[in-house]
Design a protein around this motif. Structure first.
Motif, PDB file in Angstrom:
ATOM      1  N   SER A   1       0.826  -1.204   0.000  1.00  0.00           N
ATOM      2  CA  SER A   1       0.000   0.000   0.000  1.00  0.00           C
ATOM      3  C   SER A   1       0.862   1.256   0.000  1.00  0.00           C
ATOM      4  CB  SER A   1      -0.928   0.010   1.211  1.00  0.00           C
ATOM      5  OG  SER A   1      -1.816   1.101   1.135  1.00  0.00           O
ATOM      6  N   SER A   2       0.350   2.290  -0.627  1.00  0.00           N
ATOM      7  CA  SER A   2       1.032   3.573  -0.722  1.00  0.00           C
ATOM      8  C   SER A   2       0.203   4.645  -0.013  1.00  0.00           C
ATOM      9  CB  SER A   2       1.212   3.937  -2.203  1.00  0.00           C
ATOM     10  OG  SER A   2       1.510   5.298  -2.358  1.00  0.00           O
ATOM     11  N   THR A   3       0.871   5.718   0.397  1.00  0.00           N
ATOM     12  CA  THR A   3       0.141   6.847   0.991  1.00  0.00           C
ATOM     13  C   THR A   3      -0.458   7.748  -0.077  1.00  0.00           C
ATOM     14  OG1 THR A   3       2.199   8.124   1.110  1.00  0.00           O
ATOM     15  CG2 THR A   3       1.564   6.865   3.068  1.00  0.00           C
ATOM     16  N   ALA A   4      -0.129   7.512  -1.332  1.00  0.00           N
ATOM     17  CA  ALA A   4      -0.672   8.329  -2.424  1.00  0.00           C
ATOM     18  C   ALA A   4      -2.183   8.127  -2.529  1.00  0.00           C
ATOM     19  CB  ALA A   4       0.001   7.954  -3.738  1.00  0.00           C
ATOM     20  N   PRO A   5      -2.895   9.086  -3.108  1.00  0.00           N
ATOM     21  CA  PRO A   5      -4.354   8.960  -3.217  1.00  0.00           C
ATOM     22  C   PRO A   5      -4.824   7.693  -3.930  1.00  0.00           C
ATOM     23  CG  PRO A   5      -3.681  11.214  -3.691  1.00  0.00           C
ATOM     24  CD  PRO A   5      -2.421  10.401  -3.582  1.00  0.00           C
ATOM     25  N   ASP A   6      -4.009   7.175  -4.865  1.00  0.00           N
ATOM     26  CA  ASP A   6      -4.433   5.972  -5.584  1.00  0.00           C
ATOM     27  C   ASP A   6      -4.032   4.695  -4.868  1.00  0.00           C
ATOM     28  OD1 ASP A   6      -1.680   6.067  -6.024  1.00  0.00           O
ATOM     29  OD2 ASP A   6      -1.857   5.245  -8.053  1.00  0.00           O
ATOM     30  N   ARG A   7      -3.289   4.801  -3.752  1.00  0.00           N
ATOM     31  CA  ARG A   7      -2.838   3.672  -2.934  1.00  0.00           C
ATOM     32  C   ARG A   7      -1.976   2.684  -3.736  1.00  0.00           C
ATOM     33  NH1 ARG A   7      -6.027   3.684   1.574  1.00  0.00           N
ATOM     34  NH2 ARG A   7      -4.154   2.799   2.560  1.00  0.00           N
ATOM     35  N   GLY A   8      -1.380   3.149  -4.819  1.00  0.00           N
ATOM     36  CA  GLY A   8      -0.531   2.294  -5.640  1.00  0.00           C
ATOM     37  C   GLY A   8      -1.218   1.690  -6.847  1.00  0.00           C
ATOM     38  N   ALA A   9      -2.509   1.990  -7.055  1.00  0.00           N
ATOM     39  CA  ALA A   9      -3.277   1.346  -8.125  1.00  0.00           C
ATOM     40  C   ALA A   9      -2.770   1.722  -9.515  1.00  0.00           C
ATOM     41  CB  ALA A   9      -4.752   1.710  -7.995  1.00  0.00           C
ATOM     42  N   ARG A  10      -2.369   2.970  -9.703  1.00  0.00           N
ATOM     43  CA  ARG A  10      -1.936   3.380 -11.040  1.00  0.00           C
ATOM     44  C   ARG A  10      -0.689   2.606 -11.479  1.00  0.00           C
ATOM     45  NH1 ARG A  10      -3.203   8.779  -8.926  1.00  0.00           N
ATOM     46  NH2 ARG A  10      -5.001   9.687 -10.031  1.00  0.00           N
ATOM     47  N   TYR A  11       0.265   2.441 -10.566  1.00  0.00           N
ATOM     48  CA  TYR A  11       1.505   1.771 -10.968  1.00  0.00           C
ATOM     49  C   TYR A  11       1.265   0.287 -11.266  1.00  0.00           C
ATOM     50  CZ  TYR A  11       6.348   0.365 -11.303  1.00  0.00           C
ATOM     51  OH  TYR A  11       7.543  -0.143 -11.774  1.00  0.00           O
ATOM     52  N   VAL A  12       0.502  -0.375 -10.431  1.00  0.00           N
ATOM     53  CA  VAL A  12       0.254  -1.797 -10.693  1.00  0.00           C
ATOM     54  C   VAL A  12      -0.548  -1.959 -11.986  1.00  0.00           C
ATOM     55  CG1 VAL A  12      -1.873  -2.074  -9.324  1.00  0.00           C
ATOM     56  CG2 VAL A  12      -0.310  -3.991  -9.572  1.00  0.00           C
ATOM     57  N   ALA A  13      -1.386  -0.977 -12.321  1.00  0.00           N
ATOM     58  CA  ALA A  13      -2.113  -1.027 -13.593  1.00  0.00           C
ATOM     59  C   ALA A  13      -1.167  -0.825 -14.767  1.00  0.00           C
ATOM     60  CB  ALA A  13      -3.212   0.021 -13.610  1.00  0.00           C
ATOM     61  N   ARG A  14      -0.168   0.053 -14.622  1.00  0.00           N
ATOM     62  CA  ARG A  14       0.851   0.224 -15.667  1.00  0.00           C
ATOM     63  C   ARG A  14       1.595  -1.091 -15.894  1.00  0.00           C
ATOM     64  NH1 ARG A  14       5.135   4.350 -14.214  1.00  0.00           N
ATOM     65  NH2 ARG A  14       6.090   3.361 -16.069  1.00  0.00           N
TER      66      ARG A  14
END
Length: 395
Positions: A196-209
């Protein structure tokens, strides 16, 4: 078949007198439930996922064609009444009290593990093969780790500390490995998760990339896993990236008191936030292509758990029910898996409800709900799909 063996779940498993005999689906289901609780002694070589996150310290097997991860290196496994033995014809089988119960095909070390990237990173440090599913934690750090919010069952930092992986896998690395996993070892999908990330997307954008890179390189179906983003509009963005066929958004426990103890950070997110996130995710990815882990054996209220699983099914979310698999090095390493009868009762009730609502593992195209190896719920559901629920199982 002569005689029966009464399993710990109460099911009478008929031993196989002839190597050509095949156990019933109900017998296979009962056996898998027990093995995932009691573990398995091994007198035969078996590919093992050792340590860290994932199906830790487990042998990877096909039991009568069903994919299964079974504890083989735990204290419970060393005391297990079940043993995997080689047979004269070169095969393997599971025995109890000297009586043969099921045939087994064991997985072997994947061939792509012997490769490495141009900059010298072994492929197995980028992604592992769990039976026929390539799996990777794309970012091997989590903002909860080593804080008061650390999930007590998690081993994400254990793998990193052991040097068995790298901190961050690039989309290019994952695409490269996915091609090898598919071509050399027959991988049929990819499961990509992240700390999990503290970013608003919680890491979702990177795993989607990363998922997009895998799909572009190998064409494998992909499930991506992440926590609920702070803004539901991010789900639309992630879906539009085209890097995923399914998503896993894991609540872990539906019991608020248990969740607050074992995963304080997730508890603050709130179970209702998970439901709101799932509802939007189902609108985007479709019914049965959104899943959540539901871990049994952490002290949860079983009735509350079953009711919440039914609520999830009603909105199109697959509740991937699994027994606790204690990870060495985690805060729950000294716990034991739940007893087979306990897991079995919940499996039957949830599987019966899924059958009534027309949901099965066939709906999932990628990820844990497609693979099923760490749960017995699909094995339990198969007899229900053939003969209908047993009396009282959906009450």
């Amino acid at each position: 078949m002569t005689g029966v063996l009464r399993s710990d779940t109460g099911h009478e498993i008929a031993p196989l007198d002839d190597p050509g005999e095949t156990p019933t689906p109900a017998d296979v289901a009962a056996l898998i439930v027990e093995l995932q609780s009691a573990g398995l002694r091994t007198d035969a070589d078996v590919e093992t996922r050792t340590g860290g996150a994932g199906p830790s310290d487990s042998g990877m097997l096909w039991i009568e064609g069903m994919p299964v991860t079974v504890p083989v290196r735990t204290e419970e496994a060393r005391r297990s009444p079940y043993v995997l033995r080689p047979e004269d014809d070169g095969g393997r089988a599971i025995y109890r009290d000297g009586r043969r119960l099921a045939s087994v095909a064991a997985s072997h070390r994947p061939r792509y593990y012997d490769r490495e990237t141009a900059d010298g990173v072994p492929y197995w440090k980028i992604a592992l093969l769990h039976l026929d599913s390539m799996a990777s934690t794309v970012v091997q750090t989590c903002n909860y780790w080593n804080t008061a919010d650390q999930c007590r069952f998690c081993g994400i930092g254990v793998s990193l500390a052991a040097g068995s992986t790298i901190v961050k896998k690039t989309p290019e690395q994952l695409g490269e490995v996915s091609v090898a996993a598919k071509e050399l070892d027959g991988a049929v999908d990819a499961t990509l998760t992240t700390g999990s990330s503290t970013a608003p997307d919680r890491g979702a954008r990177y795993v989607a990339r990363c998922g997009r890179a895998v799909k572009d390189a190998s064409g494998l179906p992909v499930e991506i896993q992440f926590e609920p983003p702070r803004d539901l509009a991010i789900l639309d963005e992630v879906h539009d990236m085209g890097g995923s066929d399914a998503v896993g958004i894991h609540v872990e426990s539906f019991d608020p008191q248990v969740l607050a103890h074992v995963a304080p950070g997730k508890a603050r997110t709130g179970i209702e936030t998970y439901f709101r996130t799932w509802e939007r995710a189902v609108e985007l990815w479709g019914s049965g292509r959104v899943s959540t882990y539901v871990i049994l054996g952490m002290g949860e209220d079983p009735d509350l758990t079953v009711e919440a699983c039914r609520r999830a099914v009603d909105i199109g979310v697959y509740p991937f029910v699994v027994p606790l698999r204690p990870v060495a090095g985690s805060l729950m390493e000294d716990w034991a898996p739940p007893p087979g009868p306990y897991s079995n009762r919940i499996y039957w009730q949830v599987a019966a409800y899924m059958s009534r609502r027309g949901m099965s593992a066939d709906d999932a195209v990628a990820g844990c709900a497609r693979c099923q190896a760490c749960s017995a719920i699909n094995a339990v559901q198969q007899p229900l799909l053939q003969i209908g629920p047993r009396p009282g199982s959906a009450s």
